[in-house]
Design a protein around this motif. Structure first.
Motif, short mmCIF file in Angstrom:
data_model
loop_
_atom_site.label_atom_id
_atom_site.label_comp_id
_atom_site.label_asym_id
_atom_site.label_seq_id
_atom_site.Cartn_x
_atom_site.Cartn_y
_atom_site.Cartn_z
N GLY A 148 9.76 -8.55 -3.88
CA GLY A 148 8.95 -8.17 -5.02
C GLY A 148 7.54 -7.82 -4.60
O GLY A 148 6.86 -8.61 -3.92
N ILE A 149 7.07 -6.64 -5.01
CA ILE A 149 5.73 -6.17 -4.59
C ILE A 149 5.00 -5.57 -5.79
O ILE A 149 5.59 -5.31 -6.85
N LEU A 150 3.70 -5.36 -5.60
CA LEU A 150 2.87 -4.62 -6.56
C LEU A 150 2.32 -3.40 -5.84
O LEU A 150 1.70 -3.53 -4.76
N LEU A 151 2.54 -2.22 -6.37
CA LEU A 151 2.02 -1.01 -5.74
C LEU A 151 0.50 -1.09 -5.66
O LEU A 151 -0.17 -1.49 -6.62
N ALA A 152 -0.04 -0.73 -4.49
CA ALA A 152 -1.48 -0.84 -4.26
C ALA A 152 -2.00 0.42 -3.59
O ALA A 152 -1.27 1.18 -2.95
N GLY A 153 -3.31 0.65 -3.76
CA GLY A 153 -3.97 1.75 -3.07
C GLY A 153 -4.38 1.34 -1.68
O GLY A 153 -4.13 0.21 -1.24
N GLU A 154 -5.03 2.25 -0.96
CA GLU A 154 -5.43 1.97 0.42
C GLU A 154 -6.39 0.79 0.51
O GLU A 154 -6.50 0.14 1.56
N ASP A 155 -7.12 0.52 -0.60
CA ASP A 155 -8.05 -0.61 -0.60
C ASP A 155 -7.35 -1.94 -0.87
O ASP A 155 -7.98 -3.00 -0.89
N GLY A 156 -6.03 -1.89 -1.06
CA GLY A 156 -5.27 -3.11 -1.30
C GLY A 156 -5.25 -3.55 -2.74
O GLY A 156 -4.56 -4.52 -3.08
N VAL A 171 0.83 -1.20 0.00
CA VAL A 171 0.00 0.00 0.00
C VAL A 171 0.87 1.25 0.00
O VAL A 171 1.76 1.40 0.85
N GLN A 172 0.61 2.12 -0.98
CA GLN A 172 1.35 3.38 -1.05
C GLN A 172 0.93 4.31 0.07
O GLN A 172 -0.25 4.42 0.41
N THR A 173 1.92 4.99 0.65
CA THR A 173 1.65 5.97 1.69
C THR A 173 2.79 6.98 1.70
O THR A 173 3.96 6.61 1.73
N GLY A 174 2.45 8.25 1.64
CA GLY A 174 3.48 9.28 1.61
C GLY A 174 4.41 9.08 0.43
O GLY A 174 3.98 8.90 -0.71
N ASP A 175 5.72 9.10 0.71
CA ASP A 175 6.69 8.95 -0.37
C ASP A 175 7.24 7.53 -0.45
O ASP A 175 8.36 7.30 -0.87
N GLY A 176 6.40 6.55 -0.04
CA GLY A 176 6.83 5.16 -0.11
C GLY A 176 5.66 4.22 -0.04
O GLY A 176 4.55 4.54 -0.48
N PHE A 177 5.87 3.05 0.55
CA PHE A 177 4.81 2.04 0.62
C PHE A 177 5.12 1.09 1.77
O PHE A 177 6.25 1.04 2.28
N ILE A 178 4.12 0.33 2.17
CA ILE A 178 4.22 -0.60 3.28
C ILE A 178 4.32 -2.03 2.73
O ILE A 178 3.43 -2.47 1.99
N VAL A 179 5.37 -2.73 3.09
CA VAL A 179 5.55 -4.12 2.68
C VAL A 179 5.11 -5.03 3.81
O VAL A 179 5.55 -4.87 4.96
N ASP A 180 4.25 -5.98 3.47
CA ASP A 180 3.74 -6.92 4.47
C ASP A 180 3.47 -8.25 3.79
O ASP A 180 2.59 -8.34 2.93
N GLY A 181 4.27 -9.29 4.12
CA GLY A 181 4.01 -10.57 3.47
C GLY A 181 5.11 -11.59 3.71
O GLY A 181 6.14 -11.30 4.33
#
Length: 401
Positions: free
Chosen positions: A163-171, A136-146
């Motif tokens: 390896g990740i896929l950029l996502a919105g707040e809805d995932g 999930v994108q947030t600010g100038d980066g994103f949160i990795v969880d997995g």
């Protein structure tokens, strides 16, 4: 003969390649003396890891102004082949981490790249880089969880990629202008990652390819790169060739090294080996020699095709060109094919090694197991032949019309 061939390759290459090959050969006795401990401990042992760091092997592909050896991809591949002849797990571990380390540096913003290479402990990367989870994108980066897998060389890495896929707040994945997801490789200090120390397999056992967990860690966008495509910040061939061509290419020299060593070992075993009803040592029997000659010829052909592809591509980008769809297709073809034929070579060696190849401490037996695991990697799947044929067949069809 194999040493002669390798030295001839170095002679037509660069002095820096010859230097790195000599460095590997100087530590080969150490690597082989540690091979059983590497397999038992499921990782490259400390004496070997220390020797690799001291000889600059992990950074041999990194540009010189970033503190590395500045080898071309084709030159680094020859070093992987030589390392894999010493021990396949060592060759694989160095391949996975050093290739990824050099590759990501060219796609990072220059300031970020310099920060990473100049930090205490240096920058050596391991991890699963193909996209797996939304972030999930947030600010100038994103949160990795997995949960991630196959972090080859992670025991001696300082950073881990995911390896990740950029996502919105809805995932849900964020899409580009063409409606495609945006895959990226996130880079995190190793102390932010939970390595599970669970690599327990019967081939390539010493690679430390553990699973790992990343729990809600923020990664600045500047510490990530596009998984595919993207514009490199640096001019070196490794970056101008692109990650679609280079992504899996580094696997080829590992199996070339495995096959070469297997043929060396079975030739030595067979020189004085006696079997009932042969009348001569196995190594002098026509039934052995004809198969040995066929497999050795295929080994030379495979090696020539592998290095011709990468060296031709390097020459193309050095002259201002770029990799084509045919170049990428031929790499896919070569990777799938070279794993098939080297697997056949190792099977031949295993058959003729007989009881000397089945002991748990047998060097040839270890190479047999290593080869079986090397063929299971996603990037060398036989599907590569199908994908390559889709590009190559029309070329032949047009020529035959």
């Amino acid at each position: 003969m194999t040493e002669t061939l390798t030295r001839e390759a170095a002679a037509v290459g660069s002095d820096r390649l010859a230097d790195y090959l000599d460095r590997v050969r100087s530590i080969t006795p150490l690597i082989r003396s540690e091979a059983q401990a590497i397999e038992r401990d499921r990782t490259v042992t400390k004496p070997v890891a220390d020797a690799l760091f001291e000889n600059g092997i992990f950074h041999m592909l990194v540009p010189t102004d970033l503190g590395g050896g500045g080898l071309l991809p084709s030159e680094g591949m020859r070093v992987y082949e030589e390392l894999s002849k010493a021990d396949a797990s060592v060759g694989w571990s160095v391949m996975a981490s050093s290739w990824a380390t050099a590759m990501v540096l060219g796609y990072l913003e220059p300031e970020a790249a310099r920060e990473l290479v100049n930090q205490p402990g240096g920058f050596v990367l391991a991890g699963q880089l193909l996209p797996r989870y939304p972030a999930v994108q947030t600010g100038d980066g994103f949160i990795v969880d997995g949960e991630f897998s196959f972090a080859s060389g992670s025991d001696h890495a300082t950073w881990i990629g995911a390896g990740i896929l950029l996502a919105g707040e809805d995932g849900k994945p964020v899409l580009d202008e063409n409606g495609n997801p945006k895959p990226r490789v996130a880079l995190l200090p190793k102390d932010q990652v939970e390595l599970k120390n669970n690599w327990d397999v019967w081939g390539l056992a010493g690679t430390g390819s553990h699973d790992y967990r990343i729990t809600k860690k923020f990664v600045p966008m500047r510490y990530s790169i596009p998984t595919f495509g993207g514009t490199a910040y640096r001019p070196e061939p490794m970056y101008q060739l692109g990650n679609e061509l280079l992504g899996g290419l580094c696997h080829a020299p590992v199996v070339l090294g495995i096959a070469t060593r297997a043929l060396e070992l079975v030739a030595a075993m067979s020189a004085n080996k006696v079997r009932p009803n042969y009348g001569v040592p196995v190594g002098q029997a026509d039934i052995f020699r004809i198969d040995f000659a066929r497999h050795e010829a295929t080994l030379q052909a495979a090696r020539l095709y592998c290095y011709d592809l990468i060296e031709s591509a390097e020459a193309k980008v050095a002259a201002g060109g770029s990799a084509t769809a045919e170049d990428i297709a031929r790499v896919q073809q070569m990777l799938a094919w070279i794993h098939e034929v080297t697997d056949d070579m190792v099977s031949f060696a295993h058959k003729w090694g007989g009881s000397r190849s089945i002991a748990s401490t047998s060097e040839l037996g270890r190479y047999v197991r290593d080869m079986r695991v090397a063929t299971q990697h996603l990037l060398v799947d036989p599907k590569g032949l199908v994908d390559a044929a889709a590009v190559l067949l029309p070329i032949y069809e047009k020529a035959g019309a």
